[in-house]
Design a protein around this motif. Structure first.
Motif: not given
Length: 330
Positions: A261-262, A267-270, A280-283
């Motif tokens: 998942i991207v 946010i902290q939960d991610v 996988l990642a967050t922007v």
């Protein structure tokens, strides 16, 4: 002898007095705050997610640092109708500036006209608005502060392409609301990225609303349809991505292995899910809008023409840096 003692005492007292006067005048002058006495209204009608809460906090802190009074009412309804009433209430309260976070692309013409007639400059934040052709938008909007949503979507596609390498990536896209310019630009940016990488494919597009439960339900529906094959998910918000994560777990799948998942947010939960190698990642789309907006107000107060558009920064966080940079999450 007595006269001599008195003279010495007077000399000491005079020296002390001169020192105090000198010290008093050597103190730095007290600086007046930039916007002391200004009343700035803030109107938004979105759910109070962690991202939105951080954004509102940035406005409050920027106002406090600059001596302005921020007037904000937490939304009683997540609707355009409630927001229009809120804006009229802020105008009636005698605000000097209005920070408007639109909940829709259209529907603000009359209230923007009212703000102009009352001499209240409007700064848009996060999302832009469209006005009827007879109105020149620049006559009604002092400035616009937002992220580069198109680039955020493109970056998510790049992250997936790098992760899968030469292997095919079949992506389910959790698309935001079509009425949201922000969601549309992120989607268009991602689709441009898909076209740029030969290993990226879109298997399914579903619509959510930046809500974990909604995203969970639509993902469960896709999983139940066994004809749809996907090994990646692009969600246009972290809240949607976390809903997908929950649906995958309930279906007995291994997020991070069976499906990656991207998403966009930060946010902290991610971050925690990334560190656990389930995500996988967050922007990170920065919620720190406060200083950029008050810089526009400051320039306008000085009689200068502020920039019509200001972009806040974004950054990717993956399994390689999420733990080290956890403090960047909100």
């Amino acid at each position: 002898m007595r006269k001599k003692i008195i003279a010495v005492c007077l000399a000491v007292m005079l020296a002390c007095l001169l020192w105090l006067v000198k010290d008093r005048w050597s103190l730095p002058a007290v600086q007046e705050t930039e916007h002391e006495g200004l009343r700035v209204g803030l109107s938004q009608a979105e759910p109070l997610t962690p991202w939105k809460t951080a954004q509102i906090k940035s406005f409050k802190e920027a106002a406090r640092r600059r001596g302005a009074q921020l007037i904000y009412h937490a939304p009683e309804e997540e609707s355009l109708e409630w927001q229009i009433e809120d804006i009229y209430g802020l105008l009636d309260a005698g605000i000097d500036y209005l920070i408007l976070i639109p909940s829709a692309r259209n529907g603000y013409d009359q209230v923007l006209l009212e703000a102009r007639q009352r001499g209240v400059p409007v700064i848009l934040a996060e999302q832009d608005v469209e006005m009827e052709p007879e109105y020149d938008r620049e006559d009604y909007i002092l400035g616009y502060v937002a992220s580069d949503y198109y680039a955020e979507g493109e970056l998510c596609a790049d992250i997936l392409a790098r992760h899968f390498g030469i292997e095919p990536c079949h992506t389910m896209v959790i698309q935001g609301e079509k009425s949201s310019a922000m969601d549309w630009e992120r989607y268009m940016g991602f689709m441009h990225g898909v076209r740029e990488h030969s290993n990226l494919y879109v298997s399914k597009r579903v619509e959510s609303s930046g809500n974990r439960l909604t995203a969970q339900k639509v993902t469960e529906s896709v999983i139940a349809d066994q004809d749809i094959d996907f090994n990646a998910v692009f969600a246009q918000s972290d809240e949607d991505g976390l809903g997908v994560l929950q649906a995958l777990k309930l279906a007995g799948m291994e997020p991070g292995e069976d499906v990656v998942i991207v998403s966009i947010g930060g946010i902290q939960d991610v971050f925690k899910a990334i560190i656990a190698r389930e995500y996988l990642a967050t922007v990170k789309s920065s919620p720190e809008y406060g200083d950029a907006v008050f810089d526009i107000i400051n320039r306008h107060q000085r009689g200068e023409d502020p920039d019509r558009q200001t972009m806040v920064k974004h950054r990717e966080y993956t399994m390689d840096n999420a733990e080290e940079l956890f403090e960047d999450a909100y």
